[in-house]
Design an enzyme around this catalytic site. Structure first.
Site, PDB file in Angstrom:
ATOM      1  N   LYS A 186       0.811  -1.219   0.000  1.00 16.48           N
ATOM      2  CA  LYS A 186       0.000   0.000   0.000  1.00 16.48           C
ATOM      3  C   LYS A 186       0.843   1.267   0.000  1.00 16.48           C
ATOM      4  CE  LYS A 186      -3.850  -1.882   2.741  1.00 16.48           C
ATOM      5  NZ  LYS A 186      -4.952  -1.923   1.782  1.00 16.48           N
ATOM      6  N   GLY A 205     -10.635  -2.561   9.090  1.00 16.32           N
ATOM      7  CA  GLY A 205     -10.239  -2.780  10.482  1.00 16.32           C
ATOM      8  C   GLY A 205     -11.385  -2.835  11.461  1.00 16.32           C
ATOM      9  N   GLY A 253      -8.428  -8.015   5.352  1.00 19.59           N
ATOM     10  CA  GLY A 253      -7.391  -7.253   6.042  1.00 19.59           C
ATOM     11  C   GLY A 253      -7.129  -7.855   7.401  1.00 19.59           C
TER      12      GLY A 253
END
Lengths: 296, 196
Positions: free
Chosen positions: A83, A155, A237
Site C-alpha cells: 500500500k 479494520g 485485512g
C-alpha cells in the site's frame, strides 16, 4: 524478433483477471505470508500493521518498511501487493523499484494529497484503488487503476459498509445499462466520470476492470456474501490475523470464496475455526475515524 | 459438444467468452462429477499454487488423472494450467497433474513489472503472428521426446503439444484472436469423433 512491450494496460488488468475468485490477505511478516499462501491465498498485501492496529495506533500511517516488503516477497511465490498513501507517488516509485506486483493506493493509510490521486498511467506496475460508488471507481480507472476494490470500513470486522458500497456500484451499473446512449453524457456528468468509461460500462454490463470487495470481511460467510453480491474476489485485512486461529480462518475463507454458492460447504468450513476478530459497530466511529471517506 | 473448464479461480470468464463466441459450450468444473460428458478440459490462468491445492482437496486431480489414463482426452493449460500439467517444476512446486514430460520454470520472466505483450510466431496457426500476453508467465526449460514445441521466445519454448495435451505460457483468452481456441476445439472434436 518483435519487441516485447511491458507495462501495458492489458498486462496490468490481466494480472487482476488471474486473481479472480481468490482471496488476497493482509500480512505483516514473512511467517504470516507463508500461512496465507499455504491456506490458498492468491496474493498477499504486505503491510507494517493491519488496519485494526492502524486504527488503534492513530497518527500518520505510511508505506511499509522496504525491508519488510522484501522479506515478504522472498517468502512466497504468489504475487505481493503493498500500500501507498493516496497521492504519494514517491512511495509508489519506491514500491515499483522493489518490484512489488501490485500497488494499492489506499485510504487505509493517511492521505498525502488532499486533491489528487496518483497518475497511475506513468507506472509499469499496476494499481488497485478503492471506491464507494461507480463514479469513484471510474475516476480511478481514468487515472490508470487496473483493478478496483469496493471499500468497506477497514479494520472493523463489520461487513455492512462493504455490502452498502458493492450494492451501490451494482445498482448504478444497472442504471447505466438502462440509460439510452443519448443520455449517457449527462449521466457521466452526474457520476463525475469520463463518458468513454461510462459507455464501456454500459457495453460490458459491469466495471471495465476486475472488482474485489474489501474492508470488514471477518468470516467465511462474509466472504461468500460478498461473492454472491457479485464481487470478483475478496480482500481480507485484519480478519485473518486478528482472529483466534489465523491458519484455520484463512483456510476457511478461501474455501467459502470458492464454493460461495454452496451453503453446505460454507457450513462445513465454518465449523470450529475459533473466534473471528472482535468487531466495531459503525455508530461508535467518529467521522474523523472513517477511512472510507478518504479519496476524491 | 461440451468442454469443461476448471473454475477454482482465475480467468475463467475470459475463456468462457471465447468458447461461446465459437459456439462451444463451456461447463465449469469444481468437483469430480462436473467432468462428466466433457470432450476436453481447459485449465485457465490463475495462481497455480491455489488452483492445484484446491483441485487436489476436492478430488479433481485424481478424477482427471483417471480420465486421462483412458487415453486421448484433450487438456489445454494456459499459464498456471501449463505448470499444473508439467511433470517437473523448477521452484516451489504445487500439487498438480504432471501429465506432460517437460520442466516448467515458474515466473521465469520476472515479477509483474516484467510482464509483457509480444507478437509471437506460431507456425501451426499460420503466418500472422499471434498477439501473446505473458503475465508472470512460466517458460518450458525442457521437453521430453513425445513433446512438440509449437512456439519459442528468446530460445525458450512457450507453447507445446503432447498427443492430446496443449500448453501455452501466454493467455490467448485475453486477446481478440481465437486461433488457439479453435485449434483446441479441433482436438476436442477429433476426440469426440473417435469415441462415437
Amino acid at each position: 524478433m518483435a519487441e516485447k512491450e511491458v507495462g501495458t494496460f492489458k498486462v496490468k488488468s490481466g494480472l487482476a483477471e488471474m486473481l479472480k475468485g481468490g482471496v488476497i490477505m493482509d500480512v505483516t511478516t514473512a511467517e504470516q505470508a507463508v500461512i496465507a499462501e499455504q491456506a490458498g491465498a492468491v496474493a498477499v498485501m504486505a503491510l507494517e500493521r493491519v488496519p485494526a492496529d492502524i486504527r488503534k495506533a492513530g497518527g500518520v500511517a505510511r508505506m511499509a518498511d522496504p525491508k519488510k516488503v522484501k522479506e515478504i516477497m522472498r517468502s512466497v511465490s504468489i504475487p505481493v501487493m503493498a500500500k501507498v498513501r493516496i497521492g504519494h507517488f514517491v512511495e509508489a516509485q519506491v514500491l515499483e523499484a522493489l518490484e512489488v506486483d501490485y500497488i494499492d493506493e489506499s485510504e487505509v493509510l493517511t492521505p498525502a494529497d488532499d486533491q489528487f490521486h496518483i497518475d497511475k498511467w506513468s507506472f509499469k506496475v499496476p494499481f488497485v484503488c478503492g471506491a464507494r460508488d461507480l463514479g469513484e471507481a471510474l475516476r480511478r480507472i481514468a487515472e490508470g487503476a487496473a483493478m478496483i476494490r469496493t471499500k468497506g470500513e477497514p479494520g472493523t470486522g463489520n461487513v455492512v459498509e462493504a455490502v452498502r458500497h458493492l450494492r451501490a456500484v451494482n445498482s448504478q451499473i444497472r442504471r447505466v445499462v438502462a440509460t439510452p446512449d443519448a443520455e449517457l453524457a449527462d449521466l457521466a456528468k452526474e457520476l463525475r466520470a469520463p463518458v468513454t468509461l461510462v459507455k464501456e460500462t454500459k457495453m460490458l454490463g459491469r466495471l471495465p476492470v476486475v472488482n474485489f470487495s474489501a474492508g470488514g470481511v471477518a468470516s467465511p460467510a462474509d466472504a461468500a456474501l460478498m461473492m454472491q453480491l457479485g464481487a470478483d474476489g475478496i480482500f481480507v485485512g485484519s480478519g485473518i490475523f486478528k482472529s483466534a486461529n489465523p491458519a484455520a480462518m484463512a483456510r476457511a475463507v478461501v474455501r467459502a470464496t470458492l464454493h460461495y454458492q454452496d451453503a453446505a460447504v460454507i457450513a462445513e468450513v465454518s465449523e470450529d475455526i475459533g473466534d473471528a476478530m472482535p468487531g466495531l459497530e459503525m455508530s461508535t466511529l467518529a467521522p474523523a475515524d472513517r477511512m472510507q471517506d478518504r479519496g476524491y | 459438444m461440451k468442454i469443461g473448464i476448471i473454475a477454482i479461480q482465475g480467468d475463467v470468464r475470459e475463456h468462457q467468452a471465447k468458447f461461446e463466441s465459437l459456439g462451444v459450450e463451456l461447463a465449469t468444473v469444481r468437483k469430480p462429477r462436473d467432468l462428466e460428458g466433457a470432450a476436453g478440459l481447459v485449465i485457465p490462468g490463475g495462481e497455480s499454487t491455489t488452483i492445484g491445492m484446491l483441485m487436489q482437496e476436492y478430488g479433481v486431480l485424481d478424477a482427471i488423472r483417471d480420465r486421462a489414463a483412458t487415453g486421448g482426452w484433450p487438456i489445454w493449460g494456459t499459464c498456471a494450467g501449463l505448470i499444473l500439467l508439467a511433470a517437473e517444476v523448477i521452484g516451489p512446486s504445487p500439487a498438480r497433474l504432471g501429465l506432460i514430460d517437460m520442466t516448467a520454470d515458474r515466473n521465469a520472466w520476472g515479477r509483474q513489472v516484467s510482464s509483457f505483450e509480444v507478437p509471437l510466431t506460431v507456425p501451426v496457426l499460420g503466418d500472422r503472428p499471434f498477439p501473446a500476453v505473458f503475465i508472470r508467465a512460466p517458460r518450458i526449460r525442457r521437453i521430453g521426446l513425445g513433446v512438440t514445441a509449437l512456439a519459442s521466445l528468446d530460445g525458450q519454448v512457450v507453447m507445446a503439444e503432447a498427443g492430446p495435451y496443449l500448453v501455452s505460457a501466454f493467455h490467448p483468452e485475453l486477446t481478440d484472436d481465437t486461433r488457439v481456441h479453435e485449434y483446441f476445439i479441433n482436438k476436442a472434436r477429433n476426440y469426440s469423433a473417435m469415441l462415437s
